[in-house]
Motif scaffolding. Structure first.
Motif, PDB file in Angstrom:
ATOM      1  N   SER A  42      -0.561   2.704  -5.237  1.00 46.32           N
ATOM      2  CA  SER A  42       0.157   1.696  -6.010  1.00 46.32           C
ATOM      3  C   SER A  42       0.457   0.485  -5.141  1.00 46.32           C
ATOM      4  N   TYR A  43       0.753  -0.607  -5.817  1.00 46.73           N
ATOM      5  CA  TYR A  43       1.058  -1.887  -5.189  1.00 46.73           C
ATOM      6  C   TYR A  43       2.223  -2.494  -5.970  1.00 46.73           C
ATOM      7  N   MET A  44       3.212  -3.045  -5.286  1.00 47.98           N
ATOM      8  CA  MET A  44       4.376  -3.634  -5.938  1.00 47.98           C
ATOM      9  C   MET A  44       4.666  -5.003  -5.331  1.00 47.98           C
ATOM     10  N   GLY A  45       5.187  -5.909  -6.150  1.00 47.20           N
ATOM     11  CA  GLY A  45       5.556  -7.222  -5.640  1.00 47.20           C
ATOM     12  C   GLY A  45       5.963  -8.174  -6.739  1.00 47.20           C
ATOM     13  N   CYS A  46       6.018  -9.464  -6.395  1.00 47.18           N
ATOM     14  CA  CYS A  46       6.285 -10.530  -7.348  1.00 47.18           C
ATOM     15  C   CYS A  46       4.941 -11.057  -7.835  1.00 47.18           C
ATOM     16  N   GLN A  47       4.855 -11.356  -9.122  1.00 51.96           N
ATOM     17  CA  GLN A  47       3.575 -11.798  -9.689  1.00 51.96           C
ATOM     18  C   GLN A  47       3.802 -12.984 -10.611  1.00 51.96           C
ATOM     19  N   ARG A  48       3.047 -14.017 -10.428  1.00 49.37           N
ATOM     20  CA  ARG A  48       3.106 -15.199 -11.298  1.00 49.37           C
ATOM     21  C   ARG A  48       2.317 -14.935 -12.572  1.00 49.37           C
ATOM     22  N   PHE A  49       2.864 -15.316 -13.712  1.00 46.65           N
ATOM     23  CA  PHE A  49       2.228 -15.141 -15.021  1.00 46.65           C
ATOM     24  C   PHE A  49       1.737 -13.705 -15.212  1.00 46.65           C
ATOM     25  N   CYS A  67       8.620  -9.137 -11.620  1.00 37.25           N
ATOM     26  CA  CYS A  67       8.257  -7.994 -10.780  1.00 37.25           C
ATOM     27  C   CYS A  67       7.032  -7.329 -11.394  1.00 37.25           C
ATOM     28  N   MET A  68       6.158  -6.797 -10.545  1.00 35.39           N
ATOM     29  CA  MET A  68       4.967  -6.130 -11.050  1.00 35.39           C
ATOM     30  C   MET A  68       4.669  -4.873 -10.244  1.00 35.39           C
ATOM     31  N   THR A  69       3.982  -3.961 -10.919  1.00 36.31           N
ATOM     32  CA  THR A  69       3.489  -2.742 -10.285  1.00 36.31           C
ATOM     33  C   THR A  69       2.056  -2.535 -10.751  1.00 36.31           C
ATOM     34  N   LEU A  70       1.189  -2.252  -9.807  1.00 37.71           N
ATOM     35  CA  LEU A  70      -0.178  -1.867 -10.125  1.00 37.71           C
ATOM     36  C   LEU A  70      -0.340  -0.426  -9.650  1.00 37.71           C
ATOM     37  N   LYS A  71      -0.687   0.457 -10.579  1.00 36.26           N
ATOM     38  CA  LYS A  71      -0.926   1.860 -10.249  1.00 36.26           C
ATOM     39  C   LYS A  71      -2.387   2.174 -10.525  1.00 36.26           C
ATOM     40  N   ILE A  72      -3.013   2.899  -9.612  1.00 43.63           N
ATOM     41  CA  ILE A  72      -4.419   3.278  -9.775  1.00 43.63           C
ATOM     42  C   ILE A  72      -4.497   4.802  -9.834  1.00 43.63           C
ATOM     43  N   TYR A  73      -5.051   5.279 -10.940  1.00 38.57           N
ATOM     44  CA  TYR A  73      -5.175   6.714 -11.191  1.00 38.57           C
ATOM     45  C   TYR A  73      -6.645   7.132 -11.155  1.00 38.57           C
ATOM     46  N   LEU A 108       0.846  -1.199   0.000  1.00 42.77           N
ATOM     47  CA  LEU A 108       0.000   0.000   0.000  1.00 42.77           C
ATOM     48  C   LEU A 108       0.877   1.243   0.000  1.00 42.77           C
ATOM     49  N   ARG A 109       0.872   1.930  -1.108  1.00 42.03           N
ATOM     50  CA  ARG A 109       1.580   3.209  -1.200  1.00 42.03           C
ATOM     51  C   ARG A 109       0.584   4.255  -1.664  1.00 42.03           C
ATOM     52  N   MET A 110       0.412   5.268  -0.851  1.00 41.86           N
ATOM     53  CA  MET A 110      -0.538   6.332  -1.147  1.00 41.86           C
ATOM     54  C   MET A 110       0.164   7.461  -1.887  1.00 41.86           C
ATOM     55  N   LEU A 111      -0.620   8.300  -2.503  1.00 37.79           N
ATOM     56  CA  LEU A 111      -0.115   9.432  -3.277  1.00 37.79           C
ATOM     57  C   LEU A 111       0.797  10.332  -2.446  1.00 37.79           C
TER      58      LEU A 111
END
Length: 97
Positions: A63-70, A49-55, A27-30
């Motif tokens: 945003s959310y960061m971590g390891c992601q399968r497929f 590695c993956m990043t999910l950013k929500i605008y 959990l990373r806030m603006l």
């Protein structure tokens, strides 16, 4: 026995050096730095590695960061928000400064 330990140690170093390291933040806030889950994960088989950013209104909300399968790169809109999911495969490539 000593020869076995030497070979085992070398194999561990090679495997450790070949492992993909990704930044984690659940959990990373603006307005600030990572609030939850900051650290590093070691990607397992079929992970990157993956990043999910929500605008919202073109402004990064969280945003959310971590390891992601497929992992898959994708972007979509839902409830007036844009979700951007990105994948990469070199050490710490998903770090958001």
């Amino acid at each position: 026995m000593r020869k076995f330990l030497t070979i085992f140690s070398i194999c561990c170093i090679i495997i450790g050096a070949a492992s993909l390291m990704c930044v984690t933040c659940h959990l990373r806030m603006l307005s600030d730095h990572c609030r939850r889950g900051f650290g590093v994960c070691v990607a397992q088989k079929h992970e990157t590695c993956m990043t999910l950013k929500i605008y919202q209104s073109n402004t990064l909300q969280l945003s959310y960061m971590g390891c992601q399968r497929f992992c898959n790169n994708l972007s979509f809109n839902f409830n007036n928000r844009t979700y951007v999911h990105k994948c990469c495969s070199y050490d710490h490539c998903n770090f958001i400064a």
